[in-house]
Design an enzyme around this catalytic site. Sequence first.
Site, PDB file in Angstrom:
ATOM      1  N   HIS A 147       0.332 -23.897  10.778  1.00 11.59           N
ATOM      2  CA  HIS A 147       0.930 -22.863  11.577  1.00 11.59           C
ATOM      3  C   HIS A 147       2.159 -22.010  10.875  1.00 11.59           C
ATOM      4  CE1 HIS A 147      -1.248 -24.704  15.079  1.00 11.59           C
ATOM      5  NE2 HIS A 147      -0.935 -25.699  14.370  1.00 11.59           N
ATOM      6  N   LYS A 162      14.087  -3.556  -6.124  1.00 11.46           N
ATOM      7  CA  LYS A 162      12.503  -3.847  -5.793  1.00 11.46           C
ATOM      8  C   LYS A 162      11.639  -4.306  -6.924  1.00 11.46           C
ATOM      9  CE  LYS A 162      11.219  -4.766  -2.384  1.00 11.46           C
ATOM     10  NZ  LYS A 162      10.567  -3.572  -1.243  1.00 11.46           N
ATOM     11  N   SER A 178       9.914   0.100  -6.527  1.00  9.92           N
ATOM     12  CA  SER A 178      10.097   1.121  -5.525  1.00  9.92           C
ATOM     13  C   SER A 178      10.759   2.360  -6.068  1.00  9.92           C
ATOM     14  CB  SER A 178      10.992   0.332  -4.454  1.00  9.92           C
ATOM     15  OG  SER A 178      11.627   1.408  -3.524  1.00  9.92           O
ATOM     16  N   GLU A 193      -0.858  -7.566  -2.689  1.00 12.01           N
ATOM     17  CA  GLU A 193      -1.196  -6.806  -1.633  1.00 12.01           C
ATOM     18  C   GLU A 193      -2.269  -5.962  -1.180  1.00 12.01           C
ATOM     19  OE1 GLU A 193       2.828  -4.854  -0.147  1.00 12.01           O
ATOM     20  OE2 GLU A 193       3.319  -5.876  -2.168  1.00 12.01           O
TER      21      GLU A 193
END
Length: 487
Positions: free
Chosen positions: A180, A307, A301, A314
């Site tokens: 979980h 970043k 970024s 992804e």
Amino acid sequence: MPITGRNASLTRHNGGGAEGETFPMHKQWGGRFEGATDALMEQFNASIGFDWRLYAVDIRGSLAYAAALEAVGLLTPNECAQLTSGLHLVEAEFDAGGFVAGAGDEDIHTAVERRLYALVGPVAGKLHTGRSRNDQVATDLRLYTREQIDGLDKQLCAVQTALLRRAEEVGEALMPGYTHLQRAQPVLVAHWLLSLFWPLQRDRERLTQARQRVNVLPLGAGALAGNALGIDRQLLAQLLEFDALTPNSMDAVADRDFVAEVLFAGALIGTHLSRLAEDLILYSSAEWGFVTVADSYSTGSSLMPQKKNPDSLELTRGKSGRLLGNLVALLTTLKGLPSTYNKDLQEDKEPLFDTFDTLALTLPVVAGVVTTLQFHLERMASSLDDGMLATDVADMLVRAGVPFREAHGLVGQLVRRGEVLELPLRELPAAELVAVHPALTEHYESIWDPHRSVAQRMVVGGTAPAAIKVQLAAAHAACGITDDHVD
Ligand code: ARG
């Protein structure tokens, strides 16, 4: 730009047949038609824009078919030789990127035949004797799928190899295991890495099993009712290395189960890669800090200079969506069809090609990410907390003869007492322990070593170092990785 090799796109020649070729009929099926096809309809109907990739298997199928025609006397040896050398020439044109699609080329089958006619003349008109594009396209697609499955298997093996190597490298390092997404119990880092290995093993098995159903020859089914000219299907199967013959010609031209199976396998591979990606995306965030994705697999970024984004992962996670979409698209196309061949089946190719392309691009990236990943083993170990050993306290009571359900409740009471007293579980005073159960005091101190906790989980498939050794050996054996393979 003309096509080059197997991965380029095909350009069309718009000014009629290429290089002054003469083809007796603009279309294979033109005989009974008087009116011309609407230009938009022509475009709508055409599959050459994507099925040109089947050229090599289409030509291979035709070479075998020519040999089978010769074997039953429908071609003379000389005619067969002409067709054979012509087909090789057409293939060489495709390979070299010199093939230019003609305006009337509806699909790869008609394009190859048109070009063959230009090269060898009217004898080309004998190649399609007793054959239909219905059994031809089914054969081509099975040949293509078979080849692609073999490539996919190698790429899956490369990801497994990367995971296995990293699992061996991290030794007995520990990390929190989650359920979980909550801290649950300590596990070996190797155990987690191997948990990502086994699903890929099942994927490979699934593809191997699907391959058996792919490797059945439909050629000789004709349009739907079977070949009337005595073609030897066994000979065709032998020449094209198929293991079996389709048992029903109507089913043979309709059957796209093998495409659905491969698309399902692809969708599930996507799901497995997505899980791997999601773990790594979370673990690479500052909040976890368990891993760093290499610069070579990250991007920046445009706005925030600090970043570093795990775009490789992804996109891997994102591509699972299109892999699933391809499966759904095909099944949706198939579900409304009556028996045998219907043109809807032309819609089978793009999802299939896309799944193969997507995986061919994704799998090597995933292998690269895993290989170059940096593990922060200290940080993983320091993320373990005593609360994760609460099950071990219950197990201690079980060993002292307390039924597990009761033990679970007693440890729950301890956890609550800890919360009330604002003390970690391990620092509860002896009096508190005795008040819950006298057996608690006996080995309470020894509980708090996570290494001890994992060492107890030595069942087959457990996270104990001893069990991991067995698992690593099993993983090596299962995926057939040898040291040569790995390097
Ligand atoms: N381009 C077609 C396909 O991909 C080939 C088969 C066409 N057959 C036919 N009877 N029109 O399915």
